[in-house]
Design an enzyme around this catalytic site. Structure first.
Site, PDB file in Angstrom:
ATOM      1  N   ARG A  31     -20.588 -40.330 -49.430  1.00 38.32           N
ATOM      2  CA  ARG A  31     -22.106 -39.564 -49.681  1.00 38.32           C
ATOM      3  C   ARG A  31     -22.958 -40.674 -50.119  1.00 38.32           C
ATOM      4  O   ARG A  31     -22.831 -41.442 -50.909  1.00 38.32           O
ATOM      5  CB  ARG A  31     -21.624 -38.487 -50.510  1.00 38.32           C
ATOM      6  CG  ARG A  31     -23.035 -37.646 -51.160  1.00 38.32           C
ATOM      7  CD  ARG A  31     -22.657 -36.721 -52.116  1.00 38.32           C
ATOM      8  NE  ARG A  31     -22.361 -35.687 -51.326  1.00 38.32           N
ATOM      9  CZ  ARG A  31     -21.813 -34.479 -51.805  1.00 38.32           C
ATOM     10  NH1 ARG A  31     -21.973 -34.214 -53.276  1.00 38.32           N
ATOM     11  NH2 ARG A  31     -21.316 -33.565 -51.368  1.00 38.32           N
ATOM     12  N   GLU A  52     -16.069 -35.923 -42.487  1.00 41.05           N
ATOM     13  CA  GLU A  52     -16.083 -34.667 -42.207  1.00 41.05           C
ATOM     14  C   GLU A  52     -14.798 -34.087 -41.173  1.00 41.05           C
ATOM     15  O   GLU A  52     -14.352 -33.052 -41.327  1.00 41.05           O
ATOM     16  CB  GLU A  52     -17.483 -34.132 -41.356  1.00 41.05           C
ATOM     17  CG  GLU A  52     -18.429 -34.297 -42.344  1.00 41.05           C
ATOM     18  CD  GLU A  52     -18.351 -33.034 -43.187  1.00 41.05           C
ATOM     19  OE1 GLU A  52     -17.747 -32.119 -43.175  1.00 41.05           O
ATOM     20  OE2 GLU A  52     -19.224 -33.329 -44.267  1.00 41.05           O
ATOM     21  N   GLN A  57      -9.753 -28.811 -43.035  1.00 43.68           N
ATOM     22  CA  GLN A  57      -8.419 -28.261 -43.813  1.00 43.68           C
ATOM     23  C   GLN A  57      -7.674 -29.154 -44.660  1.00 43.68           C
ATOM     24  O   GLN A  57      -6.524 -28.915 -44.779  1.00 43.68           O
ATOM     25  CB  GLN A  57      -7.489 -27.964 -42.574  1.00 43.68           C
ATOM     26  CG  GLN A  57      -8.061 -27.093 -41.300  1.00 43.68           C
ATOM     27  CD  GLN A  57      -8.236 -25.622 -41.562  1.00 43.68           C
ATOM     28  OE1 GLN A  57      -7.214 -25.269 -42.678  1.00 43.68           O
ATOM     29  NE2 GLN A  57      -9.334 -25.089 -41.099  1.00 43.68           N
ATOM     30  N   THR A  58      -8.533 -29.918 -45.561  1.00 50.90           N
ATOM     31  CA  THR A  58      -7.860 -30.975 -46.462  1.00 50.90           C
ATOM     32  C   THR A  58      -8.732 -30.972 -47.532  1.00 50.90           C
ATOM     33  O   THR A  58     -10.091 -30.955 -47.352  1.00 50.90           O
ATOM     34  CB  THR A  58      -7.574 -32.308 -45.716  1.00 50.90           C
ATOM     35  OG1 THR A  58      -6.942 -32.204 -44.298  1.00 50.90           O
ATOM     36  CG2 THR A  58      -6.838 -33.219 -46.579  1.00 50.90           C
ATOM     37  N   LEU A  95      -1.673 -36.961 -43.246  1.00 50.79           N
ATOM     38  CA  LEU A  95      -2.782 -36.002 -43.710  1.00 50.79           C
ATOM     39  C   LEU A  95      -3.059 -34.791 -42.975  1.00 50.79           C
ATOM     40  O   LEU A  95      -3.873 -33.905 -43.092  1.00 50.79           O
ATOM     41  CB  LEU A  95      -4.175 -37.093 -43.186  1.00 50.79           C
ATOM     42  CG  LEU A  95      -5.503 -36.545 -43.433  1.00 50.79           C
ATOM     43  CD1 LEU A  95      -5.783 -36.389 -45.210  1.00 50.79           C
ATOM     44  CD2 LEU A  95      -6.547 -37.664 -43.245  1.00 50.79           C
ATOM     45  N   GLY A  96      -1.878 -34.751 -41.805  1.00 51.64           N
ATOM     46  CA  GLY A  96      -1.929 -33.294 -41.210  1.00 51.64           C
ATOM     47  C   GLY A  96      -2.917 -33.056 -40.058  1.00 51.64           C
ATOM     48  O   GLY A  96      -3.862 -33.905 -40.112  1.00 51.64           O
ATOM     49  N   TYR A 135     -18.996 -27.056 -36.321  1.00 50.09           N
ATOM     50  CA  TYR A 135     -18.864 -27.244 -37.592  1.00 50.09           C
ATOM     51  C   TYR A 135     -19.333 -29.006 -37.818  1.00 50.09           C
ATOM     52  O   TYR A 135     -20.297 -29.071 -38.288  1.00 50.09           O
ATOM     53  CB  TYR A 135     -17.689 -26.897 -38.476  1.00 50.09           C
ATOM     54  CG  TYR A 135     -17.779 -27.593 -39.931  1.00 50.09           C
ATOM     55  CD1 TYR A 135     -18.578 -27.152 -40.949  1.00 50.09           C
ATOM     56  CD2 TYR A 135     -17.116 -28.864 -40.067  1.00 50.09           C
ATOM     57  CE1 TYR A 135     -18.776 -27.810 -42.152  1.00 50.09           C
ATOM     58  CE2 TYR A 135     -17.001 -29.281 -41.289  1.00 50.09           C
ATOM     59  CZ  TYR A 135     -18.067 -28.999 -42.485  1.00 50.09           C
ATOM     60  OH  TYR A 135     -18.057 -29.741 -43.541  1.00 50.09           O
ATOM     61  N   ASP A 153     -18.618 -24.525 -44.156  1.00 51.58           N
ATOM     62  CA  ASP A 153     -17.253 -24.728 -44.178  1.00 51.58           C
ATOM     63  C   ASP A 153     -16.863 -23.527 -45.408  1.00 51.58           C
ATOM     64  O   ASP A 153     -17.370 -22.503 -45.573  1.00 51.58           O
ATOM     65  CB  ASP A 153     -16.881 -26.115 -44.799  1.00 51.58           C
ATOM     66  CG  ASP A 153     -17.351 -26.262 -46.406  1.00 51.58           C
ATOM     67  OD1 ASP A 153     -18.127 -25.192 -46.650  1.00 51.58           O
ATOM     68  OD2 ASP A 153     -17.305 -27.231 -46.790  1.00 51.58           O
ATOM     69  N   CYS A 205     -18.926 -21.789 -57.695  1.00 54.78           N
ATOM     70  CA  CYS A 205     -18.556 -20.597 -57.244  1.00 54.78           C
ATOM     71  C   CYS A 205     -17.278 -20.445 -56.601  1.00 54.78           C
ATOM     72  O   CYS A 205     -17.004 -20.477 -55.312  1.00 54.78           O
ATOM     73  CB  CYS A 205     -19.611 -20.311 -55.915  1.00 54.78           C
ATOM     74  SG  CYS A 205     -19.810 -18.539 -55.227  1.00 54.78           S
ATOM     75  N   CYS A 221     -27.887 -13.310 -56.629  1.00 56.94           N
ATOM     76  CA  CYS A 221     -26.579 -13.072 -56.064  1.00 56.94           C
ATOM     77  C   CYS A 221     -26.298 -11.684 -55.944  1.00 56.94           C
ATOM     78  O   CYS A 221     -26.106 -10.973 -57.273  1.00 56.94           O
ATOM     79  CB  CYS A 221     -25.599 -13.873 -56.892  1.00 56.94           C
ATOM     80  SG  CYS A 221     -23.844 -13.527 -56.074  1.00 56.94           S
ATOM     81  N   THR A 310       0.478 -24.223 -39.818  1.00 55.26           N
ATOM     82  CA  THR A 310      -0.643 -23.335 -39.579  1.00 55.26           C
ATOM     83  C   THR A 310      -0.134 -21.872 -39.020  1.00 55.26           C
ATOM     84  O   THR A 310      -0.421 -20.853 -39.429  1.00 55.26           O
ATOM     85  CB  THR A 310      -1.842 -23.352 -38.982  1.00 55.26           C
ATOM     86  OG1 THR A 310      -2.209 -24.959 -39.331  1.00 55.26           O
ATOM     87  CG2 THR A 310      -2.938 -22.637 -38.930  1.00 55.26           C
TER      88      THR A 310
END
Length: 364
Positions: A31, A52, A57-58, A95-96, A135, A153, A205, A221, A310
């Protein structure tokens, strides 16, 4: 439960979130933070894209070490494009969701060889690349190129569902949520806004016990006003995962090597390394015994392992045989002491560990 509020919530402002992000952003290796941006540092599209893809999923914590390995070995998208596929798959092992690794390599090749090493800077251009969907194209367009794209996400889904008290269950509510995100995304600093939404969901959150008092959207909210933020997002009831069974065969040679094979490129775990296995079937009469072994040997039961994918749960009966090494044309023999260098997915590491308990212990 938070007490019901009586005042009418105000409309949420992206500027409130950006001000919060300037103070509370997470420092992540891929980042460009607000202080870095203030010094004129620009996001690297390659690092944004790589992170990304890895983060799908990780968890962030799991991805950090893999990201450091990839960017150290392959600092640019052209370096990754030129890498051996087997090396990329081995670096990804553990990492899958291995289709991501295969598509990662294909996408790198497309960018390097068809786009001169430069990523397209629009959602449509990014989406035309291999393995990039809605995404990832939105995330890279926003974060790397500051395009006003709606990035959504799991963290963002949670924030937006609570902010607007969206009671329709997921996944059906996704289009409604995305429309809300798009309307809230500013034309100024859309990349920071996308990352701020992710950080807000990850740190404030949260799924349980959200820190609403610290939230920049607390005055807007609707879920908080209704006194029950944890109700959101509403999810459809999960279906029970079907069970599949099979057998895995760990052949250990006297010279301390294990027989391994490479899986077909297509399908689940495509292109990864494995010990020989039977088909994974839901039939009760499936092959789970030594009759299905890849070659004749003194196979002995070494236990059973379970791995949850999954869409199904897998149980493998594991067998071990101590054999004399014979060269074969359907695989290779790898040293037990170097199995971490092989592209073995987690399920295969479990199978090997059942037969060789210290195979993956930390080497001193």
């Amino acid at each position: 439960m938070t007490p019901r509020k009586t005042e009418i919530p105000s409309s949420p402002k992206s500027s409130d979130l950006l001000a919060w992000y300037d103070r509370h952003h997470r420092d992540l290796p891929w980042r460009v933070s607000p202080p870095m941006a203030a010094r004129g540092i620009k996001p690297d599209p390659y690092r944004v894209w790589l992170s990304e893809v890895m983060l799908q999923q990780t968890t962030v914590q799991a991805v950090k070490a893999y990201f450091e390995v990839f960017t150290s070995r392959w600092p640019t998208v052209t370096d990754l494009a030129d890498a051996e596929t087997a090396d990329v798959m081995a670096a990804w092992a553990g990492l899958g969701y291995y289709a991501r690794a295969r598509n990662l390599k294909k996408c790198a090749e497309a960018v390097a060889y068809e786009h001169g090493g430069r990523f397209p800077d629009t959602e449509d251009g990014l989406k035309a690349l291999p393995g990039i969907g809605d995404y990832t194209s939105a995330a890279v367009a926003a974060i790397a190129f500051d395009r006003p794209a709606a990035v959504m996400d799991g963290n963002v889904e949670r924030v937006i569902s609570r902010l607007y008290a969206i009671s329709d269950p997921l996944p059906g509510a996704k289009p409604q949520m995305k429309a809300k995100v798009a309307a809230l995304t500013p034309s100024n600093r859309p990349g920071d806004f996308a990352q701020a939404m992710m950080d807000l969901g990850a740190t404030t959150c949260t799924p349980k016990r959200p820190s609403c008092i610290l939230c920049p959207f607390k005055e807007s909210c609707l879920a908080l006003a209704d006194g029950d933020p944890e109700r959101y997002p509403v999810k459809a009831a999960k279906k029970a995962k079907p069970l599949r069974r099979g057998a895995a065969f760990v052949a250990v040679a006297g010279d301390g090597t294990v027989f391994l094979k490479r899986r077909e490129d297509r399908g689940l775990l495509g292109g990864m390394t494995e010990v020989p296995t039977t088909e994974w079937t839901s039939r009760r009469d499936g092959e789970t015994g030594t009759d299905a072994a890849p070659f004749v040997a003194d196979w002995r039961a070494a236990g059973e392992i379970t791995h949850v994918f999954t869409h199904f749960e897998l149980r493998l009966s594991v067998f071990r045989a101590d054999v004399t090494r014979v060269e074969r044309n359907d695989g290779w023999w790898a040293p037990v002491t170097n199995l971490d260098a092989e592209a073995l997915p987690t399920v295969m590491k479990k199978a090997v560990s059942a037969a060789i308990p210290d195979a993956f212990k930390t080497k001193g």
